[in-house]
Design an enzyme around this catalytic site. Structure first.
Site, PDB file in Angstrom:
ATOM      1  N   PHE A 142       0.826  -1.202   0.000  1.00 48.86           N
ATOM      2  CA  PHE A 142       0.000   0.000   0.000  1.00 48.86           C
ATOM      3  C   PHE A 142       0.862   1.255   0.000  1.00 48.86           C
ATOM      4  O   PHE A 142       1.832   1.355   0.763  1.00 48.86           O
ATOM      5  CB  PHE A 142      -0.875   0.051   1.260  1.00 48.86           C
ATOM      6  CG  PHE A 142      -1.849  -1.075   1.400  1.00 48.86           C
ATOM      7  CD1 PHE A 142      -3.102  -1.011   0.829  1.00 48.86           C
ATOM      8  CD2 PHE A 142      -1.506  -2.205   2.142  1.00 48.86           C
ATOM      9  CE1 PHE A 142      -4.006  -2.056   0.984  1.00 48.86           C
ATOM     10  CE2 PHE A 142      -2.402  -3.248   2.300  1.00 48.86           C
ATOM     11  CZ  PHE A 142      -3.655  -3.180   1.709  1.00 48.86           C
ATOM     12  N   ASP A 143       0.480   2.208  -0.810  1.00 59.40           N
ATOM     13  CA  ASP A 143       0.933   3.577  -0.592  1.00 59.40           C
ATOM     14  C   ASP A 143       0.245   4.060   0.682  1.00 59.40           C
ATOM     15  O   ASP A 143      -0.741   3.461   1.139  1.00 59.40           O
ATOM     16  CB  ASP A 143       0.544   4.438  -1.797  1.00 59.40           C
ATOM     17  CG  ASP A 143       0.843   5.906  -1.578  1.00 59.40           C
ATOM     18  OD1 ASP A 143       2.002   6.230  -1.250  1.00 59.40           O
ATOM     19  OD2 ASP A 143      -0.086   6.722  -1.709  1.00 59.40           O
ATOM     20  N   LEU A 144       0.730   5.139   1.259  1.00 59.81           N
ATOM     21  CA  LEU A 144       0.150   5.639   2.508  1.00 59.81           C
ATOM     22  C   LEU A 144      -0.761   6.840   2.271  1.00 59.81           C
ATOM     23  O   LEU A 144      -1.978   6.735   2.346  1.00 59.81           O
ATOM     24  CB  LEU A 144       1.267   6.000   3.489  1.00 59.81           C
ATOM     25  CG  LEU A 144       0.807   6.466   4.865  1.00 59.81           C
ATOM     26  CD1 LEU A 144       0.125   5.344   5.626  1.00 59.81           C
ATOM     27  CD2 LEU A 144       1.976   7.018   5.669  1.00 59.81           C
ATOM     28  N   VAL A 149      -1.169  -1.047  -4.266  1.00 56.26           N
ATOM     29  CA  VAL A 149      -2.368  -0.202  -4.246  1.00 56.26           C
ATOM     30  C   VAL A 149      -1.949   1.241  -3.964  1.00 56.26           C
ATOM     31  O   VAL A 149      -1.257   1.503  -2.973  1.00 56.26           O
ATOM     32  CB  VAL A 149      -3.354  -0.678  -3.161  1.00 56.26           C
ATOM     33  CG1 VAL A 149      -4.613   0.185  -3.161  1.00 56.26           C
ATOM     34  CG2 VAL A 149      -3.698  -2.150  -3.359  1.00 56.26           C
TER      35      VAL A 149
END
Length: 218
Positions: A7-9, A162
């Site tokens: 995941f990106d944050l 994502v």
């Protein structure tokens, strides 16, 4: 089958959008630069802070007063302006139950990454965290995604990245993993589609469906 989800944050699993925009507006004003609109700032979100400062200010050295002002405002207003996105914790809990490895791949520095994850009880789900401090080449280069993949010992062809930014999709595809763009990105779904993601998800729980059916329909 998908065995790992990265995941990106910012703007993906934690809503830091208003914090980031406000921090830039403050930093530019605090240092006597012409103000920018939200529409001028948003397209560059997702790249590193230094890259954004160079674009917004025209300065080659992005490590001076502008960065100091940005980080000062950002730290002071973090808890006030950051919000959770719906269904994030529930989705990660289900991924954990299914034995899916998870990680963060972000252009943030490590201290603020940990701060945001802890704020919403997300740190416990992460098997690896790759920040801008951990790589030589940030997204859209493949290095950040590959660093996460290698640290987890997973197959890139069984990994999903994502993110809410074009650089997330570019980094994922360059690293040979599947890419999912989130429809709640401030950049807009149409912008993300131009970079040919394998998936666009409209709800965080869509990830569960992708994991269930594998990648045959990508």
């Amino acid at each position: 089958m998908i065995e790992c989800v990265l995941f990106d944050l910012d703007g993906t699993i934690v809503d830091t959008n208003e914090l980031i925009i406000s921090s830039f507006m403050y930093a530019l004003k605090d240092n006597g630069f012409a103000p920018l609109t939200r529409e001028e700032i948003i397209p560059h979100m997702g790249t590193t802070l230094q890259q954004q400062i160079r674009v917004f200010s025209g300065l080659e050295d992005a490590s001076g007063a502008l960065e100091k002002s940005y980080r000062s405002y950002n730290n002071e207003h973090h808890d006030e302006l950051v919000r959770p996105f719906p269904q994030v914790n529930e989705t990660m809990e289900e991924l954990l139950r299914r034995g899916i490895k998870m990680g963060i791949v972000t252009t943030k520095i490590r201290p603020t990454t940990i701060k945001s994850l802890e704020m919403f009880d997300l740190l416990k789900y992460m098997d690896t965290i790759v920040t801008v401090n951990d790589v030589t080449e940030p997204k859209p280069h493949p290095e950040p995604v590959l660093t996460a993949v290698n640290s987890l010992g997973v197959d890139p062809r069984k990994t999903l990245m994502v993110g809410d930014s074009t650089v997330d999709i570019q980094s994922a595809k360059a690293a040979g993993v599947y890419a999912a763009g989130v429809a709640w990105s401030l950049k807009g779904e149409d912008t993300l589609r131009k970079y040919d993601p394998d998936y666009i998800i409209h709800n965080m729980k869509d990830i569960i469906e992708i994991v269930e059916r594998g990648t045959s329909e990508s």
